[in-house]
Design a protein around this motif. Structure first.
Motif, PDB file in Angstrom:
ATOM      1  N   LEU A 247      -0.861   6.794  -7.216  1.00  0.00           N
ATOM      2  CA  LEU A 247      -0.319   5.827  -6.268  1.00  0.00           C
ATOM      3  C   LEU A 247      -1.135   4.544  -6.270  1.00  0.00           C
ATOM      4  O   LEU A 247      -0.585   3.440  -6.181  1.00  0.00           O
ATOM      5  CB  LEU A 247      -0.291   6.418  -4.856  1.00  0.00           C
ATOM      6  CG  LEU A 247       0.517   7.709  -4.656  1.00  0.00           C
ATOM      7  CD1 LEU A 247       0.669   8.007  -3.168  1.00  0.00           C
ATOM      8  CD2 LEU A 247       1.874   7.634  -5.310  1.00  0.00           C
ATOM      9  N   ALA A 248      -2.457   4.685  -6.381  1.00  0.00           N
ATOM     10  CA  ALA A 248      -3.316   3.501  -6.415  1.00  0.00           C
ATOM     11  C   ALA A 248      -3.024   2.661  -7.655  1.00  0.00           C
ATOM     12  O   ALA A 248      -3.018   1.419  -7.593  1.00  0.00           O
ATOM     13  CB  ALA A 248      -4.785   3.923  -6.395  1.00  0.00           C
ATOM     14  N   THR A 249      -2.760   3.318  -8.779  1.00  0.00           N
ATOM     15  CA  THR A 249      -2.455   2.598 -10.014  1.00  0.00           C
ATOM     16  C   THR A 249      -1.143   1.836  -9.894  1.00  0.00           C
ATOM     17  O   THR A 249      -1.038   0.667 -10.294  1.00  0.00           O
ATOM     18  CB  THR A 249      -2.382   3.581 -11.198  1.00  0.00           C
ATOM     19  OG1 THR A 249      -3.647   4.224 -11.359  1.00  0.00           O
ATOM     20  CG2 THR A 249      -2.011   2.861 -12.488  1.00  0.00           C
ATOM     21  N   VAL A 250      -0.138   2.482  -9.319  1.00  0.00           N
ATOM     22  CA  VAL A 250       1.163   1.830  -9.176  1.00  0.00           C
ATOM     23  C   VAL A 250       1.078   0.661  -8.203  1.00  0.00           C
ATOM     24  O   VAL A 250       1.620  -0.419  -8.462  1.00  0.00           O
ATOM     25  CB  VAL A 250       2.228   2.851  -8.716  1.00  0.00           C
ATOM     26  CG1 VAL A 250       3.536   2.139  -8.352  1.00  0.00           C
ATOM     27  CG2 VAL A 250       2.476   3.878  -9.807  1.00  0.00           C
TER      28      VAL A 250
ATOM     29  N   LEU B  54       4.116  15.389  -7.005  1.00  0.00           N
ATOM     30  CA  LEU B  54       3.340  15.561  -8.236  1.00  0.00           C
ATOM     31  C   LEU B  54       2.395  14.388  -8.487  1.00  0.00           C
ATOM     32  O   LEU B  54       1.500  14.481  -9.324  1.00  0.00           O
ATOM     33  CB  LEU B  54       4.288  15.716  -9.437  1.00  0.00           C
ATOM     34  CG  LEU B  54       5.237  16.919  -9.390  1.00  0.00           C
ATOM     35  CD1 LEU B  54       6.146  16.910 -10.620  1.00  0.00           C
ATOM     36  CD2 LEU B  54       4.462  18.232  -9.313  1.00  0.00           C
ATOM     37  N   HIS B  55       2.594  13.280  -7.756  1.00  0.00           N
ATOM     38  CA  HIS B  55       1.775  12.088  -7.970  1.00  0.00           C
ATOM     39  C   HIS B  55       0.518  12.148  -7.099  1.00  0.00           C
ATOM     40  O   HIS B  55       0.588  12.328  -5.886  1.00  0.00           O
ATOM     41  CB  HIS B  55       2.583  10.828  -7.653  1.00  0.00           C
ATOM     42  CG  HIS B  55       3.821  10.699  -8.488  1.00  0.00           C
ATOM     43  ND1 HIS B  55       3.801  10.340  -9.815  1.00  0.00           N
ATOM     44  CD2 HIS B  55       5.132  10.903  -8.174  1.00  0.00           C
ATOM     45  CE1 HIS B  55       5.026  10.310 -10.286  1.00  0.00           C
ATOM     46  NE2 HIS B  55       5.860  10.650  -9.322  1.00  0.00           N
TER      47      HIS B  55
ATOM     48  N   MET C   6       0.854  -1.181   0.000  1.00  0.00           N
ATOM     49  CA  MET C   6       0.000   0.000   0.000  1.00  0.00           C
ATOM     50  C   MET C   6       0.894   1.236   0.000  1.00  0.00           C
ATOM     51  O   MET C   6       1.943   1.246   0.654  1.00  0.00           O
ATOM     52  CB  MET C   6      -0.927   0.008   1.223  1.00  0.00           C
ATOM     53  CG  MET C   6      -1.938  -1.120   1.234  1.00  0.00           C
ATOM     54  SD  MET C   6      -3.239  -0.919   2.487  1.00  0.00           S
ATOM     55  CE  MET C   6      -2.302  -1.154   3.988  1.00  0.00           C
ATOM     56  N   LEU C   7       0.484   2.256  -0.737  1.00  0.00           N
ATOM     57  CA  LEU C   7       1.247   3.497  -0.833  1.00  0.00           C
ATOM     58  C   LEU C   7       0.490   4.623  -0.144  1.00  0.00           C
ATOM     59  O   LEU C   7      -0.734   4.739  -0.283  1.00  0.00           O
ATOM     60  CB  LEU C   7       1.509   3.855  -2.299  1.00  0.00           C
ATOM     61  CG  LEU C   7       2.296   2.816  -3.102  1.00  0.00           C
ATOM     62  CD1 LEU C   7       2.506   3.303  -4.534  1.00  0.00           C
ATOM     63  CD2 LEU C   7       3.630   2.513  -2.445  1.00  0.00           C
ATOM     64  N   LEU C   8       1.214   5.453   0.583  1.00  0.00           N
ATOM     65  CA  LEU C   8       0.627   6.547   1.351  1.00  0.00           C
ATOM     66  C   LEU C   8       0.858   7.873   0.643  1.00  0.00           C
ATOM     67  O   LEU C   8       2.010   8.232   0.358  1.00  0.00           O
ATOM     68  CB  LEU C   8       1.241   6.606   2.756  1.00  0.00           C
ATOM     69  CG  LEU C   8       1.285   5.296   3.544  1.00  0.00           C
ATOM     70  CD1 LEU C   8       1.976   5.524   4.889  1.00  0.00           C
ATOM     71  CD2 LEU C   8      -0.113   4.727   3.740  1.00  0.00           C
TER      72      LEU C   8
ATOM     73  N   LEU D 131       9.735   0.082  -6.729  1.00  0.00           N
ATOM     74  CA  LEU D 131       8.926   1.291  -6.875  1.00  0.00           C
ATOM     75  C   LEU D 131       9.704   2.439  -7.502  1.00  0.00           C
ATOM     76  O   LEU D 131       9.103   3.349  -8.104  1.00  0.00           O
ATOM     77  CB  LEU D 131       8.386   1.719  -5.506  1.00  0.00           C
ATOM     78  CG  LEU D 131       7.256   0.863  -4.940  1.00  0.00           C
ATOM     79  CD1 LEU D 131       6.986   1.227  -3.483  1.00  0.00           C
ATOM     80  CD2 LEU D 131       5.988   1.034  -5.770  1.00  0.00           C
ATOM     81  N   ARG D 132      11.021   2.407  -7.386  1.00  0.00           N
ATOM     82  CA  ARG D 132      11.825   3.470  -7.980  1.00  0.00           C
ATOM     83  C   ARG D 132      11.739   3.461  -9.509  1.00  0.00           C
ATOM     84  O   ARG D 132      12.118   4.434 -10.166  1.00  0.00           O
ATOM     85  CB  ARG D 132      13.279   3.341  -7.530  1.00  0.00           C
ATOM     86  CG  ARG D 132      13.542   3.839  -6.110  1.00  0.00           C
ATOM     87  CD  ARG D 132      13.203   5.319  -5.963  1.00  0.00           C
ATOM     88  NE  ARG D 132      13.537   5.831  -4.630  1.00  0.00           N
ATOM     89  CZ  ARG D 132      13.285   7.070  -4.220  1.00  0.00           C
ATOM     90  NH1 ARG D 132      12.692   7.925  -5.038  1.00  0.00           N
ATOM     91  NH2 ARG D 132      13.602   7.461  -3.004  1.00  0.00           N
ATOM     92  N   GLN D 133      11.257   2.376 -10.093  1.00  0.00           N
ATOM     93  CA  GLN D 133      11.008   2.372 -11.529  1.00  0.00           C
ATOM     94  C   GLN D 133       9.894   3.358 -11.883  1.00  0.00           C
ATOM     95  O   GLN D 133       9.873   3.924 -12.977  1.00  0.00           O
ATOM     96  CB  GLN D 133      10.604   0.973 -11.988  1.00  0.00           C
ATOM     97  CG  GLN D 133      11.658  -0.094 -11.754  1.00  0.00           C
ATOM     98  CD  GLN D 133      11.139  -1.483 -12.086  1.00  0.00           C
ATOM     99  OE1 GLN D 133      10.160  -1.634 -12.812  1.00  0.00           O
ATOM    100  NE2 GLN D 133      11.793  -2.499 -11.551  1.00  0.00           N
ATOM    101  N   TYR D 134       8.975   3.542 -10.945  1.00  0.00           N
ATOM    102  CA  TYR D 134       7.845   4.442 -11.156  1.00  0.00           C
ATOM    103  C   TYR D 134       8.083   5.815 -10.548  1.00  0.00           C
ATOM    104  O   TYR D 134       7.524   6.808 -11.032  1.00  0.00           O
ATOM    105  CB  TYR D 134       6.577   3.840 -10.544  1.00  0.00           C
ATOM    106  CG  TYR D 134       6.258   2.456 -11.050  1.00  0.00           C
ATOM    107  CD1 TYR D 134       5.513   2.263 -12.203  1.00  0.00           C
ATOM    108  CD2 TYR D 134       6.705   1.320 -10.362  1.00  0.00           C
ATOM    109  CE1 TYR D 134       5.222   0.988 -12.671  1.00  0.00           C
ATOM    110  CE2 TYR D 134       6.412   0.038 -10.825  1.00  0.00           C
ATOM    111  CZ  TYR D 134       5.675  -0.121 -11.972  1.00  0.00           C
ATOM    112  OH  TYR D 134       5.391  -1.378 -12.434  1.00  0.00           O
TER     113      TYR D 134
END
Length: 258
Positions: A219-222, A213-214, A109-111, A201-204
Motif C-alpha cells: 500500500l505504501a508503494t502504491v 493479500l496486499h 494515504m491508504l489504510l 487505484l483500481r488499476q492497482y
C-alpha cells in the motif's frame, strides 16, 4: 377499497386492502407483473418493493450535526488545506482497503485493513467484532494512526459516506481533533476527489480481487506512486510536492510566531 363500505355497508365480506390486491397480482405473476399490466400502474413498476424495504429506518449514527451541509464552507474552494475525503475500496470476500485524500493537494494515504484471524473459521458472533477487518473500530483506529502523522493544522475535516464503518465518528473526532461529516445517501459526487482517486487505484487493486493479500508495504508503494504523479490541477506539481509545500508553510509560520 375505501368506497366498498359506502356501497355495501351491511356486507362485511366486501372488504379488501391494497396489500391483498398487490399480493394477489404479484404472486399470481410470480412476483413480476407482465408488461401489459405494468402499463396500467401509476409507478410502472414490474417488481413489487416489500413494505419493510420501503420503510427501512436510516442509520442511527447519522445525526444532523455530521451531515455534509455542516462542514465548514472553507472546504468548498480548496484554498485551505486540511480537509480530507475517505472511503473503503471493497474486494473479494469482504476484503477492503481504506483511502484518504486531501482535497487541496490530492495527497493520498491508504489504510491497511487486514481480516481478523478468525475470519472464515468461526461463526459471526452477534455484536462481536467485524472479522472482515473493516468494522467501525478497526477503521477508526486505522484513520487515527495515519492522520496523526500530519500536523493538527491539516486535520480540519473528514468527509465519508454513510457506511457503518463510520459509526464511531464521535470517538474519531475525539481521537484526531478532526471534524467528521457524512454525505447524503447515494451521493458519491459529494466526495468527488476521493471517487476519482479510487478509480485510479483500481488499476492497482482490481475489482473482484482479494485486497487482503496486499501488505502495508504494498500500500505504501502504491500511494507513493500515486503521490508522485504530476497533476494538471496542481499546475503539474505532484501531490507529494504540493503537500510538502503546505508542510513547509506551516513550519515557517510556527517558527515566525515562536
Amino acid at each position: 377499497m375505501r368506497r366498498l363500505p359506502l356501497d355495501f355497508p351491511d356486507d362485511t365480506t366486501r372488504r379488501i386492502s391494497h396489500e391483498a390486491i398487490d399480493q394477489a397480482l404479484y404472486i399470481e405473476a410470480r412476483e413480476a407483473l407482465p408488461r401489459e399490466l405494468t402499463a396500467n400502474l401509476r409507478t410502472g413498476r414490474a417488481l413489487r418493493v416489500p413494505r419493510a424495504r420501503r420503510s427501512r429506518p436510516g442509520k442511527t449514527f447519522v445525526v444532523p450535526t455530521v451531515m455534509l451541509k455542516e462542514r465548514p464552507t472553507e472546504a468548498l474552494d480548496r484554498e485551505i488545506p486540511g480537509h480530507w475525503e475517505g472511503d473503503l475500496m471493497l474486494g473479494l470476500d469482504s476484503s477492503a482497503i481504506g483511502t484518504l485524500v486531501e482535497r487541496t493537494t490530492r495527497f493520498t494515504m491508504l489504510l491497511h485493513l487486514p481480516r481478523m484471524a478468525d475470519h472464515g473459521v468461526e461463526a459471526r458472533v452477534k455484536n462481536g467484532p467485524t472479522l472482515s477487518g473493516h468494522g467501525a473500530d478497526v477503521v477508526r483506529e486505522a484513520i487515527t494512526s495515519s492522520i496523526k502523522g500530519v500536523p493538527q493544522q491539516l486535520r480540519r475535516s473528514l468527509t465519508w459516506d454513510q457506511g457503518a464503518e463510520m459509526s464511531q465518528h464521535v470517538q474519531l473526532r475525539l481521537d484526531t481533533g478532526m471534524g467528521v461529516y457524512v454525505c447524503d445517501p447515494q451521493s458519491p459526487w459529494q466526495r468527488g476527489t476521493n471517487e476519482n482517486t479510487n478509480s485510479v487505484l483500481r488499476q492497482y487493486f482490481p475489482k473482484g480481487t482479494d485486497l487482503s493479500l496486499h501488505s502495508p508495504d504494498d500500500l505504501a508503494t502504491v500511494s507513493a506512486t500515486l503521490n508522485a504523479r504530476p497533476r494538471k490541477v496542481l499546475d503539474w506539481r505532484t501531490p507529494h510536492e504540493a503537500f510538502e509545500r503546505v508542510l513547509h508553510a506551516i513550519q515557517a509560520a510556527g517558527a515566525t510566531t515562536g
